[in-house]
Scaffold this motif. Structure first.
Motif, PDB file in Angstrom:
ATOM      1  N   ALA A  71      -7.536  -9.324   0.656  1.00 29.83           N
ATOM      2  CA  ALA A  71      -7.742 -10.660  -0.016  1.00 29.83           C
ATOM      3  C   ALA A  71      -6.877 -11.517   0.903  1.00 29.83           C
ATOM      4  CB  ALA A  71      -7.467 -10.691  -1.432  1.00 29.83           C
ATOM      5  N   LEU A  72      -7.654 -12.818   1.076  1.00 33.13           N
ATOM      6  CA  LEU A  72      -6.998 -13.872   2.010  1.00 33.13           C
ATOM      7  C   LEU A  72      -6.820 -14.718   0.832  1.00 33.13           C
ATOM      8  CD1 LEU A  72      -9.052 -13.446   5.266  1.00 33.13           C
ATOM      9  CD2 LEU A  72      -7.008 -12.475   4.823  1.00 33.13           C
ATOM     10  N   ASP A  73      -5.789 -15.860   1.316  1.00 31.93           N
ATOM     11  CA  ASP A  73      -5.553 -16.913   0.668  1.00 31.93           C
ATOM     12  C   ASP A  73      -6.660 -18.098   0.742  1.00 31.93           C
ATOM     13  OD1 ASP A  73      -5.048 -17.971   3.072  1.00 31.93           O
ATOM     14  OD2 ASP A  73      -2.909 -18.287   2.729  1.00 31.93           O
ATOM     15  N   THR A  74      -7.618 -17.871   1.697  1.00 33.73           N
ATOM     16  CA  THR A  74      -8.791 -18.896   1.579  1.00 33.73           C
ATOM     17  C   THR A  74      -9.786 -18.532   0.773  1.00 33.73           C
ATOM     18  OG1 THR A  74      -9.771 -17.265   3.303  1.00 33.73           O
ATOM     19  CG2 THR A  74      -8.306 -19.209   4.213  1.00 33.73           C
ATOM     20  N   GLY A  75      -9.589 -17.553  -0.039  1.00 37.94           N
ATOM     21  CA  GLY A  75     -10.708 -17.101  -1.026  1.00 37.94           C
ATOM     22  C   GLY A  75     -11.734 -15.976  -0.324  1.00 37.94           C
ATOM     23  N   LEU A  76     -11.669 -15.831   0.990  1.00 35.31           N
ATOM     24  CA  LEU A  76     -12.402 -14.814   1.709  1.00 35.31           C
ATOM     25  C   LEU A  76     -11.766 -13.484   1.679  1.00 35.31           C
ATOM     26  CD1 LEU A  76     -13.680 -17.017   4.724  1.00 35.31           C
ATOM     27  CD2 LEU A  76     -14.750 -16.415   2.611  1.00 35.31           C
ATOM     28  N   PHE A  77     -12.396 -12.477   2.213  1.00 33.28           N
ATOM     29  CA  PHE A  77     -12.016 -10.941   2.412  1.00 33.28           C
ATOM     30  C   PHE A  77     -12.068 -10.519   3.623  1.00 33.28           C
ATOM     31  CE2 PHE A  77     -12.796 -12.093  -2.144  1.00 33.28           C
ATOM     32  CZ  PHE A  77     -11.586 -11.563  -2.874  1.00 33.28           C
ATOM     33  N   THR A  78     -11.208  -9.555   4.126  1.00 34.70           N
ATOM     34  CA  THR A  78     -11.288  -8.836   5.178  1.00 34.70           C
ATOM     35  C   THR A  78     -11.040  -7.182   5.223  1.00 34.70           C
ATOM     36  OG1 THR A  78     -10.733  -9.177   7.654  1.00 34.70           O
ATOM     37  CG2 THR A  78      -9.186  -9.242   6.091  1.00 34.70           C
ATOM     38  N   LEU A  79     -11.362  -6.699   6.121  1.00 38.47           N
ATOM     39  CA  LEU A  79     -11.175  -5.293   6.142  1.00 38.47           C
ATOM     40  C   LEU A  79      -9.563  -5.096   6.865  1.00 38.47           C
ATOM     41  CD1 LEU A  79     -11.989  -2.237   5.962  1.00 38.47           C
ATOM     42  CD2 LEU A  79     -12.580  -2.375   8.250  1.00 38.47           C
ATOM     43  N   GLY A  80      -8.666  -4.430   5.874  1.00 31.55           N
ATOM     44  CA  GLY A  80      -7.511  -4.626   6.163  1.00 31.55           C
ATOM     45  C   GLY A  80      -7.132  -3.608   7.374  1.00 31.55           C
ATOM     46  N   ALA A  81      -6.014  -3.723   7.848  1.00 37.11           N
ATOM     47  CA  ALA A  81      -5.406  -2.676   8.895  1.00 37.11           C
ATOM     48  C   ALA A  81      -5.465  -1.247   8.311  1.00 37.11           C
ATOM     49  CB  ALA A  81      -4.218  -2.991   9.587  1.00 37.11           C
ATOM     50  N   PRO A  82      -5.802  -0.151   8.882  1.00 44.85           N
ATOM     51  CA  PRO A  82      -5.566   1.099   8.470  1.00 44.85           C
ATOM     52  C   PRO A  82      -4.185   1.554   8.174  1.00 44.85           C
ATOM     53  CG  PRO A  82      -7.152   1.007  10.461  1.00 44.85           C
ATOM     54  CD  PRO A  82      -6.453  -0.017  10.411  1.00 44.85           C
ATOM     55  N   HIS A  83      -4.149   2.231   6.955  1.00 51.63           N
ATOM     56  CA  HIS A  83      -2.727   2.736   6.837  1.00 51.63           C
ATOM     57  C   HIS A  83      -2.535   4.109   7.457  1.00 51.63           C
ATOM     58  CE1 HIS A  83      -1.740  -0.400   3.367  1.00 51.63           C
ATOM     59  NE2 HIS A  83      -3.118  -0.451   3.556  1.00 51.63           N
ATOM     60  N   THR A  84      -1.481   4.324   8.020  1.00 51.50           N
ATOM     61  CA  THR A  84      -1.090   5.491   9.012  1.00 51.50           C
ATOM     62  C   THR A  84      -0.380   6.515   8.026  1.00 51.50           C
ATOM     63  OG1 THR A  84       0.645   4.399   9.984  1.00 51.50           O
ATOM     64  CG2 THR A  84      -1.310   4.113  11.180  1.00 51.50           C
ATOM     65  N   GLY A  85       0.443   5.862   7.013  1.00 52.49           N
ATOM     66  CA  GLY A  85       1.262   6.934   6.299  1.00 52.49           C
ATOM     67  C   GLY A  85       0.584   7.848   5.554  1.00 52.49           C
ATOM     68  N   GLU A  86       0.934   9.098   5.492  1.00 50.71           N
ATOM     69  CA  GLU A  86       0.130  10.124   4.407  1.00 50.71           C
ATOM     70  C   GLU A  86       0.577   9.601   3.026  1.00 50.71           C
ATOM     71  OE1 GLU A  86       1.392  13.946   5.312  1.00 50.71           O
ATOM     72  OE2 GLU A  86       0.379  13.901   7.166  1.00 50.71           O
ATOM     73  N   ASP A  87       1.654   8.806   2.515  1.00 46.81           N
ATOM     74  CA  ASP A  87       1.954   8.669   1.376  1.00 46.81           C
ATOM     75  C   ASP A  87       1.826   7.135   1.195  1.00 46.81           C
ATOM     76  OD1 ASP A  87       2.791   9.247  -1.047  1.00 46.81           O
ATOM     77  OD2 ASP A  87       4.928   9.147  -0.726  1.00 46.81           O
ATOM     78  N   GLU A  88       0.959   6.358   1.949  1.00 47.26           N
ATOM     79  CA  GLU A  88       0.941   4.762   1.956  1.00 47.26           C
ATOM     80  C   GLU A  88      -0.010   4.619   1.393  1.00 47.26           C
ATOM     81  OE1 GLU A  88       1.317   1.101   4.966  1.00 47.26           O
ATOM     82  OE2 GLU A  88       1.544   3.435   5.574  1.00 47.26           O
ATOM     83  N   GLY A  89      -0.241   3.895  -0.028  1.00 55.06           N
ATOM     84  CA  GLY A  89      -1.248   3.442  -0.655  1.00 55.06           C
ATOM     85  C   GLY A  89      -1.524   1.771  -0.200  1.00 55.06           C
ATOM     86  N   PRO A  90      -2.534   1.409  -0.972  1.00 56.19           N
ATOM     87  CA  PRO A  90      -2.993  -0.207  -0.515  1.00 56.19           C
ATOM     88  C   PRO A  90      -1.846  -1.088  -0.815  1.00 56.19           C
ATOM     89  CG  PRO A  90      -4.049   0.404  -2.483  1.00 56.19           C
ATOM     90  CD  PRO A  90      -3.364   1.863  -1.858  1.00 56.19           C
ATOM     91  N   ASP A  91      -1.805  -2.099  -0.076  1.00 60.96           N
ATOM     92  CA  ASP A  91      -0.766  -3.287  -0.174  1.00 60.96           C
ATOM     93  C   ASP A  91      -1.147  -4.139  -1.355  1.00 60.96           C
ATOM     94  OD1 ASP A  91       0.665  -2.340   2.067  1.00 60.96           O
ATOM     95  OD2 ASP A  91      -0.424  -3.652   3.690  1.00 60.96           O
ATOM     96  N   PRO A  92      -0.294  -5.015  -1.826  1.00 59.27           N
ATOM     97  CA  PRO A  92      -0.564  -5.820  -2.682  1.00 59.27           C
ATOM     98  C   PRO A  92      -1.952  -6.693  -2.705  1.00 59.27           C
ATOM     99  CG  PRO A  92       1.845  -5.873  -2.502  1.00 59.27           C
ATOM    100  CD  PRO A  92       1.118  -5.252  -1.417  1.00 59.27           C
ATOM    101  N   PRO A  93      -2.132  -7.258  -1.377  1.00 57.89           N
ATOM    102  CA  PRO A  93      -3.578  -7.950  -1.371  1.00 57.89           C
ATOM    103  C   PRO A  93      -4.662  -7.302  -1.079  1.00 57.89           C
ATOM    104  CG  PRO A  93      -1.755  -8.615   0.291  1.00 57.89           C
ATOM    105  CD  PRO A  93      -1.246  -7.282  -0.210  1.00 57.89           C
ATOM    106  N   GLU A  94      -4.536  -5.934  -1.332  1.00 58.77           N
ATOM    107  CA  GLU A  94      -5.592  -4.944  -1.397  1.00 58.77           C
ATOM    108  C   GLU A  94      -5.796  -4.367  -2.681  1.00 58.77           C
ATOM    109  OE1 GLU A  94      -4.800  -3.610   3.337  1.00 58.77           O
ATOM    110  OE2 GLU A  94      -4.293  -2.526   1.702  1.00 58.77           O
ATOM    111  N   GLN A  95      -5.041  -4.870  -3.769  1.00 61.47           N
ATOM    112  CA  GLN A  95      -5.141  -4.428  -5.144  1.00 61.47           C
ATOM    113  C   GLN A  95      -5.699  -5.578  -5.880  1.00 61.47           C
ATOM    114  OE1 GLN A  95      -1.119  -3.117  -6.535  1.00 61.47           O
ATOM    115  NE2 GLN A  95      -0.833  -2.177  -4.592  1.00 61.47           N
ATOM    116  N   PHE A  96      -6.888  -4.893  -6.730  1.00 62.10           N
ATOM    117  CA  PHE A  96      -7.567  -5.933  -7.716  1.00 62.10           C
ATOM    118  C   PHE A  96      -7.601  -5.265  -9.248  1.00 62.10           C
ATOM    119  CE2 PHE A  96      -9.139  -5.731  -3.275  1.00 62.10           C
ATOM    120  CZ  PHE A  96      -9.305  -7.002  -3.215  1.00 62.10           C
ATOM    121  N   THR A  97      -7.702  -6.114  -9.979  1.00 58.85           N
ATOM    122  CA  THR A  97      -7.830  -5.764 -11.424  1.00 58.85           C
ATOM    123  C   THR A  97      -9.439  -5.581 -11.960  1.00 58.85           C
ATOM    124  OG1 THR A  97      -5.932  -6.797 -11.969  1.00 58.85           O
ATOM    125  CG2 THR A  97      -7.276  -6.223 -13.658  1.00 58.85           C
TER     126      THR A  97
END
Length: 257
Positions: A71-97
């Motif tokens: 999620a971007l603060d403009t109200g649009l959405f983009t494909l985030g950078a890949p997470h390289t760590g095996e134990d790395e979940g999505p970042d806060p802007p990539e989390q939705f309810t």
């Protein structure tokens, strides 16, 4: 003697001896069942949902291997950078309810407090304060895969520029997505670990920020410093103290000085 030639020979079993062959087969079945459980699709405590009933609470939408809708603060959405760590979940802007609105449709709310929808150009946007017809999504499951159908009857994917769009009337490989959840699954716990302490150190920090942050401006403030110190603190038994120090630097915790 010829009369005994057709008799099938068996292993001699004495009274009191236990038949180990049956137990061995039973153990093999348990081992195979355990192997299947280990092969579940889980990344950093975020597991892949397999049916509509599992979509609830905080979720993330994975479009590529370890790359999520961001999620971007403009109200649009983009494909985030890949997470390289095996134990790395999505970042806060990539989390939705995720909110269920019917027996087959959900609504998705971003961290900015806006609902995801689709506009007349097929762009996925998040600028609505309420759930309307355009803010409803239908997860479609088939053959162990999933696609997300928008209100314009097109499936969600991403463009060459990385924008999140819903333009295809059919679901091909590019429209296949994974919805990941960090919700507690119904399993018997053998420990007394708090819900906020489950997962990797990064997700734990987000959990505690959500629990204690005062939210004056409705924005989630997470310390951006290296999380290696948290890993060491967790090993040394000073995890919660380190989390409090990091939150105090952000001045967002109602229990910090």
């Amino acid at each position: 003697m010829a009369a005994y030639s057709n008799v099938k020979s068996t292993k001699l079993v004495l009274k009191g001896m236990k038949d180990k062959s049956k137990k061995k087969k039973h153990k093999d079945k348990k081992r195979k069942r355990g192997d299947n459980e280990e092969k579940q699709d889980v990344v950093g405590g975020w597991w892949c949902v397999r049916n509509f009933g599992e979509i609830t609470g905080t979720v993330a939408i994975e479009l590529q291997n370890n790359a999520y809708v961001h999620a971007l603060d403009t109200g649009l959405f983009t494909l985030g950078a890949p997470h390289t760590g095996e134990d790395e979940g999505p970042d806060p802007p990539e989390q939705f309810t995720a909110i269920k609105v019917s027996d087959s449709r959900i609504a998705l709310k971003s961290g900015y407090g806006k609902y995801l929808g689709v506009n007349s150009d097929g762009m996925v946007v998040g600028r609505s304060d309420a759930i309307g017809s355009r803010e409803q999504w239908e997860p479609v499951f088939q053959d162990g895969k999933m696609a997300l159908l928008a209100a314009n009857s097109c499936f969600i994917s991403y463009s060459e520029s990385g924008d999140i769009v819903a333009l295809s009337k059919s679901a091909g490989e590019e429209e296949m997505v994974k919805i990941r959840s960090c919700a507690e699954r119904e399993v018997k716990r053998k420990d007394d670990i708090a819900d906020e302490d489950r997962g990797n150190v990064k997700s734990c920090e987000v959990n505690y920020v959500k629990k204690f942050q005062s939210f004056q401006d409705q924005k989630l403030r997470v310390n951006e410093e290296d999380s290696c110190t948290l890993k060491k603190a967790r090993t040394d038994g000073k995890f919660h103290e380190a989390l409090l120090d990091r939150r105090s630097k952000m001045k967002a915790d109602r229990y910090c000085k």
